[in-house]
Design an enzyme around this catalytic site. Structure first.
Site, PDB file in Angstrom:
ATOM      1  CE  LYS A 217      -3.921   1.919   2.659  1.00 16.53           C
ATOM      2  NZ  LYS A 217      -4.787   1.696   3.840  1.00 16.53           N
TER       3      LYS A 217
ATOM      4  CB  SER B 238      -8.043   3.571   2.851  1.00 20.03           C
ATOM      5  OG  SER B 238      -7.180   2.985   3.800  1.00 20.03           O
TER       6      SER B 238
ATOM      7  CB  SER C  68      -8.272   0.813   5.846  1.00 20.11           C
ATOM      8  OG  SER C  68      -8.971   2.028   5.870  1.00 20.11           O
TER       9      SER C  68
END
Lengths: 495, 108
Positions: free
Chosen positions: A82, A157, A181
């Protein structure tokens, strides 16, 4: 015959480490890069593909093996990271224009540990800007799409990491979970997402959103794969004073078999009077399967564990975000918008560099911490948070794990909620309280909806019982028999 | 903490209020977006304002169990990032220092 990239991570690493097997780390990385090239134009899971780095790391792994050394349990396994985690020499954007041009000077601890275990970083994945969002639509560089339906969100996210794993571009990805997330996008894309206990995994090298809530964890196709990555990255780190070994939490040892397991059914996690039928059906089936395996359901109440957690979370998280993001001011990193004096430069840079959702959260956080309002909002929310954590402690005196849905609905359409921040916040109702209480939770695939959209269920455990939670999730995953579904677009490129 | 108020603060949010908070937050806002932002800010505060209705015990000063930290590392100097690692990511520098606009008058 399935490509080894589509099999269990342990098996793929075993084949790479087997000197008698022609299969290599380089071949795994090349297959991953081929799939990214073929599919990511439609998914937009990646913000940056690190082909050179991945090939160099793979060649190092293969050289280690050729020299008779063991490169580790993740030997040659392609890993997506990420883009709020540092990878030395790669851009780090947090999907924000304010970090334009920033190149990470070091590896995050979790990245260094995964690479030391043999993983090869193939790229950085898309996210909601600074991890603030539930759909990956808040990325400054455009949304990621759900591989099971390109008109729908992958969740957020960590939506880029989830989409990359779900579409079989990579077998493993790292995400971060501040209010769901990792778990929410895992559920919406049909994979496994694990948020460890707070403090179980180092946050050093993770760009801070809300420091008392943030935790790094794995996304994978199976619990066993997630557990392998978790085992590689977990443990105390001198660079993160909140990381620790959890000895204090290890006794009494919880059950790790389904027979006799006490499964908490929390009233406040109930899906309400008009639940989504696919989510409710998947949860009911998980309950039935656990019962058939000899588990015992225990009725519980965590009064602050349901909707009451939303206002607590949306005070605490923005408060911490407003403080953490003060460092992005046009002086030290990335974007600078000129101003006639220093104050004007700060305001112009931050106003132009942050997107709408980040600006909203900074405003809310600044407000709830401001003189005259901090007692009514922030201090009250922190007191409620303490009470919530105590309620979880009491619940775990009567149950070994809790079971709930991960999300109220399957994946929603792109644009469906993006103009209504409150509607988006409420999507997090079943995930945020794990972060507020610091407990571990995992989402596992539990089937698909009538329209083919994945649905997940979530298991929760007491802080520190991460390994036990993973074992129970593995057993439930086997009993459910609903493995991560393969998206139709992935079938086009499977070797 | 004492008895909670029976209603949320019910703050009247207007554009001027949002401007003042934005100044505190060092955020320059576009005037044309203020009406929409004001409406969203009001709705968010209505949502989080529900926190005042939560019955909470008196402040006991304890930390959250999950936030109890482990051993701190020894307070000793150790390796750090090199100066060039820090300056090369800055929007303006002279090789040794970050360059910022002049913020003090000429004192000569």
């Amino acid at each position: 015959m399935a490509h080894p990239l589509d099999g269990p991570v342990a098996e793929m690493a075993r084949r790479v480490r087997d000197r008698g097997d022609p299969f290599t780390a380089r071949s795994l990385v090349e297959e991953s890069l081929r799939r990214i090239e073929a599919l990511d134009g439609r998914l937009h899971a990646f913000l940056h593909v690190a082909a050179d780095l991945a090939r160099a790391q793979a060649d190092r792994v293969d050289a280690e093996i050729a020299a008779g050394r063991d490169p580790g349990p993740l030997a040659g396994v392609p890993l997506a990271v990420k883009d709020n985690l540092e990878v030395a020499g790669l851009p780090l954007s947090c999907a924000s224009r304010i970090l334009a041009g920033y190149v990470a000077p070091r590896d995050a601890t979790v990245v260094a540990r995964a690479v030391a275990a043999g993983a090869c970083v193939v790229g950085k994945t898309n996210l909601d800007e600074f991890a603030m969002g539930s759909s990956t639509e808040n990325s400054a560089f455009g949304p990621t799409r759900n591989p099971h339906d390109l008109a729908r969100v992958p969740g957020g996210s960590s939506g880029g990491s989830a989409a990359a794993v779900a579409a079989r571009l990579v077998p493993l990805a790292l995400g971060s979970d501040t209010g769901g997330s990792i778990r929410q996008p895992a559920a919406l894309t049909g994979i496994v997402g694990f948020k460890p206990s707070y403090g179980r995994v180092s946050r050093s090298g993770l760009v801070a959103f809300a420091s008392s809530l943030d935790q790094v964890g794995p996304l994978a196709r199976t619990v066993a794969d997630a557990a392998l990555l978790h085992a590689a990255i977990e443990g105390p780190d001198p660079a993160d004073a909140t990381s620790h070994a959890f000895e204090a939490f290890r006794a009494p040892a919880p059950r790790t078999a389904l027979e006799g397991l006490r499964v908490g059914r929390v009233a406040e996690f109930d899906l309400g009077a008009n639940p989504d039928p696919d989510v409710a059906g998947a949860l009911a089936r998980a309950r039935r399967v656990l019962g058939e395996a000899g588990a015992r359901e225990v009725e519980l109440s965590i009064p602050l564990g349901g909707a009451a957690g939303i206002p607590i979370y949306y005070i605490v998280a923005p408060a911490e975000a407003s403080s953490n993001l003060a460092r992005f001011d046009g002086i030290r990193y990335g974007l600078r918008v000129p101003g006639e004096d220093l104050e004007a430069l700060y305001a112009a840079t931050r106003g132009a560099g942050f997107g709408p959702e980040v600006r909203r959260r900074i405003l809310v956080g600044t407000f709830v911490l401001s003189a005259g309002y901090a007692d009514a909002y922030y201090k009250r929310a922190m007191a409620a948070r303490r009470a919530l954590a105590q309620q979880f402690e009491r619940a775990f005196e009567r149950a070994d794990v809790l079971l709930s849905a991960t999300t109220p609905t399957p994946a929603f359409r792109l644009g469906e909620k993006s103009s209504d921040p409150v509607a988006m916040y409420v999507c997090d109702v079943l995930t945020v309280v794990a972060n507020l209480a610091g407990v571990p939770a995992i989402s596992i695939p539990a089937g698909v909806s009538a329209t083919g959209l994945p649905v997940g269920v979530q298991l929760w455990a007491r802080a520190g019982h991460d390994t036990q939670l993973l074992r129970i999730a593995h057993l439930l995953e086997g009993r459910l028999g609903t493995p991560a579904p393969i998206p139709a677009l992935t079938r086009e490129v499977l070797a | 903490m004492g008895t909670p108020p029976s209603t949320p603060p019910g703050l009247p949010i207007d554009a001027d209020f949002v401007r003042r908070v934005a100044t505190l937050a060092r955020l320059k806002l576009e005037e044309e977006r203020l009406p929409e932002l004001t409406e969203q800010f009001q709705r968010i505060l209505d949502l989080v304002g529900a926190v005042v209705r939560i019955e909470v015990p008196a402040e006991d000063g304890s930390l959250l169990p999950a936030l109890e930290i482990g051993d701190l590392r020894p307070d000793e100097p150790g390796p750090t990032l090199a100066r060039r690692d820090l300056t090369r990511n800055a929007p303006a520098h002279d090789g040794a220092f970050l360059v910022v606009p002049k913020f003090r008058g000429d004192e000569s």
